[in-house]
Design an enzyme around this catalytic site. Structure first.
Site, PDB file in Angstrom:
ATOM      1  N   HIS A 107      45.287 -22.228  20.136  1.00 21.89           N
ATOM      2  CA  HIS A 107      45.488 -21.513  18.889  1.00 21.89           C
ATOM      3  C   HIS A 107      46.485 -22.142  17.942  1.00 21.89           C
ATOM      4  CE1 HIS A 107      43.561 -17.803  18.494  1.00 21.89           C
ATOM      5  NE2 HIS A 107      43.813 -17.432  19.726  1.00 21.89           N
ATOM      6  N   CYS A 140      39.163 -20.688  19.539  1.00 23.13           N
ATOM      7  CA  CYS A 140      39.177 -19.396  20.209  1.00 23.13           C
ATOM      8  C   CYS A 140      37.968 -18.527  19.852  1.00 23.13           C
ATOM      9  CB  CYS A 140      40.499 -18.694  19.982  1.00 23.13           C
ATOM     10  SG  CYS A 140      40.789 -17.478  21.272  1.00 23.13           S
ATOM     11  N   ARG A 185      43.618 -10.503  30.124  1.00 19.61           N
ATOM     12  CA  ARG A 185      43.574 -11.604  29.159  1.00 19.61           C
ATOM     13  C   ARG A 185      44.264 -12.834  29.747  1.00 19.61           C
ATOM     14  NH1 ARG A 185      41.817 -10.007  24.428  1.00 19.61           N
ATOM     15  NH2 ARG A 185      42.559 -11.874  23.374  1.00 19.61           N
TER      16      ARG A 185
END
Ligand code: GLN
Length: 239
Positions: free
Chosen positions: A189, A93, A126
């Site tokens: 993630h 990320c 996002r």
């Protein structure tokens, strides 16, 4: 055999517990009788890349990335030599974005490491979702979770995989992550490696081959629980 893992700036780049990925690498080595050590670096520590076999660069908020960015200028040349010498890197990320040329945000532009020819620009809203990829490096689909404002363009580089569910690099191209030499960058993630044991083993094998030659073999481990979890996620999201 021994593997040394360098964890870069866990104080700043450790969103969603990227540290768990280190535990996974260590355990999968130890279960096979391979010695494993981790060195965690703080911002002012000197990094001797020649002592490292795997480097982990975790996720961070824009603010934390901004703080790390100044430091990156100092380590860029050594980091580049390590990568060009087939050093293994897993960047997640915020760390993935920092591999590239820059990350442009509303607050300013964060200068990247320029290790891979790619760039990131903040987009509208996002991209937050569970995500599933098909990568030609692994039989099992790669599963994870993504949460990023940046949209990444990997230019002519090879993506990590094709998005089967979720957004990926930019929500448009249908691709996620990047693979350059022995570097993997991805938006996935948290427990990326515990969830995706084949990805963890790819990193370990590349690191061992670089150090001990191409004859190295990894003993299989019992990944039946990981496979079950992977099947469950695929059944849940891929109709
Ligand atoms: N700050 C970056 C973004 O929002 C990366 C965030 C992260 O590591 N989750 O795009």
């Amino acid at each position: 055999m021994k593997i040394t893992i360098g964890h870069l700036y866990p104080d700043l780049l450790n969103l969603y517990g990227d540290r768990g990925n280190i535990q996974c690498l260590m355990k999968r080595c130890q279960w096979r009788g391979i010695e494993a050590e981790t060195i965690a670096y703080e911002l002012n520590d000197r990094i001797d890349f020649s002592a490292l076999d795997i480097v982990l660069l975790g996720g961070g908020s824009d603010r934390e990335q901004m703080l790390v960015c100044e430091k990156l200028k100092e380590i860029r040349e050594d980091f580049r030599s390590y990568v060009e010498d087939n050093g293994v890197v897993i960047a997640i990320c915020g760390g993935y974005q920092l591999l590239g040329n820059y990350y442009k945000t509303e607050q300013g532009t964060i200068q990247g490491l320029e290790l891979v020819d790619m760039y990131t620009e903040q987009g509208e809203g996002r991209l937050i979702s569970n995500i599933i990829l098909k990568s030609d490096l692994f039989d099992m689909p790669v599963t994870g979770f993504e949460n990023h404002g940046g949209r990444t363009c990997i230019n002519e580089n090879k993506p990590l995989g094709r998005v089967l569910y979720g957004s990926g690099n930019d929500g448009k191209t249908g691709y996620e992550g990047v693979v350059y030499k022995n570097v993997i960058g991805t938006y996935l993630h948290g427990p990326l490696l515990p969830k995706n044991p084949q990805l963890a083993d790819w990193l370990i094998l590349k690191a061992l081959e670089r150090k001990y030659g191409s004859g190295v073999k990894l003993a299989p481990l019992d990944d039946s629980q990981e496979k079950e979890a992977n099947d469950y996620i695929c059944r849940r999201f891929l109709k």
